[in-house]
Design a protein around this motif. Structure first.
Motif, short mmCIF file in Angstrom:
data_model
loop_
_atom_site.label_atom_id
_atom_site.label_comp_id
_atom_site.label_asym_id
_atom_site.label_seq_id
_atom_site.Cartn_x
_atom_site.Cartn_y
_atom_site.Cartn_z
N VAL A 72 0.84 -0.95 -0.25
CA VAL A 72 -0.10 0.04 0.02
C VAL A 72 0.79 1.37 -0.09
N ILE A 73 1.98 1.29 0.56
CA ILE A 73 2.51 2.59 0.87
C ILE A 73 3.52 2.74 -0.41
N CYS A 74 4.30 1.43 -0.75
CA CYS A 74 4.85 1.26 -1.96
C CYS A 74 3.97 2.04 -2.94
N LEU A 75 2.52 1.73 -3.72
CA LEU A 75 1.72 2.43 -4.15
C LEU A 75 1.26 3.61 -4.48
N GLN A 76 1.27 4.39 -2.89
CA GLN A 76 1.23 5.80 -2.83
C GLN A 76 1.80 6.70 -2.75
N THR A 77 3.26 5.82 -2.76
CA THR A 77 4.47 6.61 -2.96
C THR A 77 4.35 7.09 -4.99
N ILE A 78 4.81 5.43 -5.16
CA ILE A 78 4.84 5.39 -6.89
C ILE A 78 3.21 7.14 -6.92
N LEU A 79 2.43 6.66 -6.74
CA LEU A 79 1.38 7.15 -7.83
C LEU A 79 1.53 8.49 -7.11
N LEU A 80 2.16 9.36 -6.26
CA LEU A 80 1.99 10.69 -5.90
C LEU A 80 3.69 11.15 -6.35
N VAL A 81 4.51 10.46 -5.97
CA VAL A 81 5.41 11.16 -7.04
C VAL A 81 5.35 11.64 -8.35
N GLY A 82 4.91 10.15 -9.22
CA GLY A 82 4.84 10.74 -10.09
C GLY A 82 3.62 11.50 -10.83
N TYR A 83 2.80 11.92 -10.22
CA TYR A 83 1.51 13.07 -10.42
C TYR A 83 2.36 14.48 -10.54
N MET A 84 3.10 14.25 -8.93
CA MET A 84 4.06 15.45 -8.70
C MET A 84 5.44 15.87 -9.73
N LEU A 85 5.59 15.19 -10.09
CA LEU A 85 6.81 14.92 -11.59
C LEU A 85 5.92 15.65 -12.73
N ALA A 86 5.01 15.19 -12.85
CA ALA A 86 4.09 15.62 -13.79
C ALA A 86 4.09 17.42 -13.67
N LYS A 87 3.37 17.31 -12.59
CA LYS A 87 2.27 18.81 -12.14
C LYS A 87 3.17 20.05 -11.35
N ASP A 88 3.89 19.09 -10.16
CA ASP A 88 4.28 19.95 -9.51
C ASP A 88 6.01 20.18 -8.47
N ARG A 89 6.70 19.37 -9.58
CA ARG A 89 7.89 19.54 -9.41
C ARG A 89 8.45 20.67 -8.26
N LYS A 90 8.61 21.45 -8.19
CA LYS A 90 8.82 22.45 -7.26
C LYS A 90 8.46 22.33 -5.84
N THR A 91 7.13 21.84 -5.10
CA THR A 91 7.16 21.08 -4.74
C THR A 91 7.60 19.88 -4.09
N LEU A 92 7.92 18.78 -4.98
CA LEU A 92 8.56 18.22 -4.52
C LEU A 92 9.97 18.26 -4.06
N ILE A 93 10.95 19.19 -4.87
CA ILE A 93 11.88 19.06 -4.97
C ILE A 93 12.10 20.36 -2.95
N THR A 94 10.70 21.00 -2.88
CA THR A 94 11.13 21.37 -1.73
C THR A 94 10.76 20.58 -0.74
N MET A 95 10.74 19.81 -0.77
CA MET A 95 10.24 18.75 0.00
C MET A 95 11.72 17.36 0.81
N PHE A 96 12.75 17.48 -0.65
CA PHE A 96 14.08 17.14 -0.91
C PHE A 96 15.07 18.42 0.32
N THR A 97 14.64 19.60 0.04
CA THR A 97 15.56 20.53 0.73
C THR A 97 15.59 20.56 1.72
N LYS A 98 13.97 20.59 2.58
CA LYS A 98 13.83 21.20 3.90
C LYS A 98 12.91 19.49 4.40
N PRO A 99 13.79 18.33 4.22
CA PRO A 99 13.51 17.49 4.54
C PRO A 99 12.90 17.16 6.00
N LYS A 100 13.30 18.22 6.95
CA LYS A 100 13.43 17.34 8.76
C LYS A 100 11.46 17.23 9.11
N LEU A 101 10.33 18.20 8.46
CA LEU A 101 8.75 17.82 9.48
C LEU A 101 8.34 17.38 7.71
#
Length: 290
Positions: free
Chosen positions: A191-220
């Motif tokens: 379940v976790i793997c499928l959810q991660t794949i779906l959301l990361v795929g969506y954000m790579l296509a539609k919202d890369r800026k937020t995805l990059i932010t999640m890796f540059t400010k990872p603490k929270l």
């Protein structure tokens, strides 16, 4: 009675995960906050499954078509539910948003009885009614004359999505021909793997800026994923052992953790009426368990 311990662990961890997501929702959009729940939980799920096989080797499971259908359905519903809960956090404060999401318990009871062969006593249904009253109270920020229909509908949609997630997770676990806790761990990982794949795929296509932010400010984000993994481990394990209405009604003890976190960590005030509504959730849990 180990399902009770797993449920209490899940409730405590989920209250912290909700708190982390509530704070993230002030800095990130709904999709990013939703992904934070799953992003780093996958590696932890792999380690957990590996540890189980190391200490208690069993066979690799055989998955049926129903297994995959339940896993896919649960994965999608949990994404939807988490997104709706983040919307609730943006509309109201953390404690009330989490409280509305906790109406999952009575919804799970109704759906379980109607479609999944579970049953409740008259006392159990009394608990369901008390829980419904609590949801109604939380949906009325300034009394009955100012009912927020929009907030109530979002809360109902959120709780229904969480309820379907829980019911399908249990059904998926029951289709796997392994002993506990291995079957719950497999469902958790998939379940976790499928959810991660779906959301990361969506954000790579539609919202890369937020995805990059999640890796540059990872603490929270990391803290959210860890709390989410522990909570999911508890929920999936408990629901593998016991019916969903019982697990979710006992899980309403989360409201006490929620109030403490909201007041002491997030510094959010809680009205007396809201505290009464959260207390009613706990009473509902006691009635159903009794």
């Amino acid at each position: 009675m180990s399902w009770i311990l797993f449920t209490l662990l899940a409730a405590f961890s989920q209250s912290w995960r909700n708190a982390f997501q509530s704070r993230l929702s002030k800095e990130m959009n709904v999709t990013g906050v939703t992904l934070s729940r799953f992003l780093w939980a996958g590696p932890l799920a792999v380690l957990y499954l590996f540890a189980l096989y190391y200490y208690d080797p069993v066979s690799i499971p055989t998955f049926t078509a129903y297994s995959y259908l339940y896993i896919i359905g649960a994965s999608i519903m949990q994404i939807v539910a988490t997104g709706l809960m983040v919307v609730l956090f943006k509309q109201k404060n953390f404690a009330i948003g989490a409280g509305l999401a906790k109406s999952e318990a009575p919804v799970a009871a109704f759906l379980g009885v109607l479609f999944f062969g579970t049953s409740l006593s008259l006392l159990g249904w009394a608990g369901v009614a008390v829980g419904a009253i609590a949801v109604f109270m939380l949906s009325c920020p300034n009394g009955i004359k100012s009912i927020s229909l929009k907030t109530a509908l979002i809360g109902l949609a959120c709780s229904t999505s969480f309820a379907l997630t829980s019911l399908w997770v249990r059904e998926a676990s029951l289709t796997i021909d392994l002993p506990f806790p291995h079957r719950a761990a497999w469902v958790l990982l998939l379940v976790i793997c499928l959810q991660t794949i779906l959301l990361v795929g969506y954000m790579l296509a539609k919202d890369r800026k937020t995805l990059i932010t999640m890796f540059t400010k990872p603490k929270l984000v990391v803290m959210t994923s860890i709390a989410s993994f522990i909570g999911s481990l508890g929920w999936f394990s408990a629901m593998s052992l016991q019916t969903v209405p019982l697990v979710k009604t006992l899980g309403q003890v989360e409201v006490f953790f929620t109030m403490l976190i909201s007041f002491f960590w997030l510094k959010e005030g809680i009205k007396r009426k809201d505290m009464l509504a959260l207390l009613l959730f706990a009473i509902a849990a006691v009635l159903v368990m009794w």
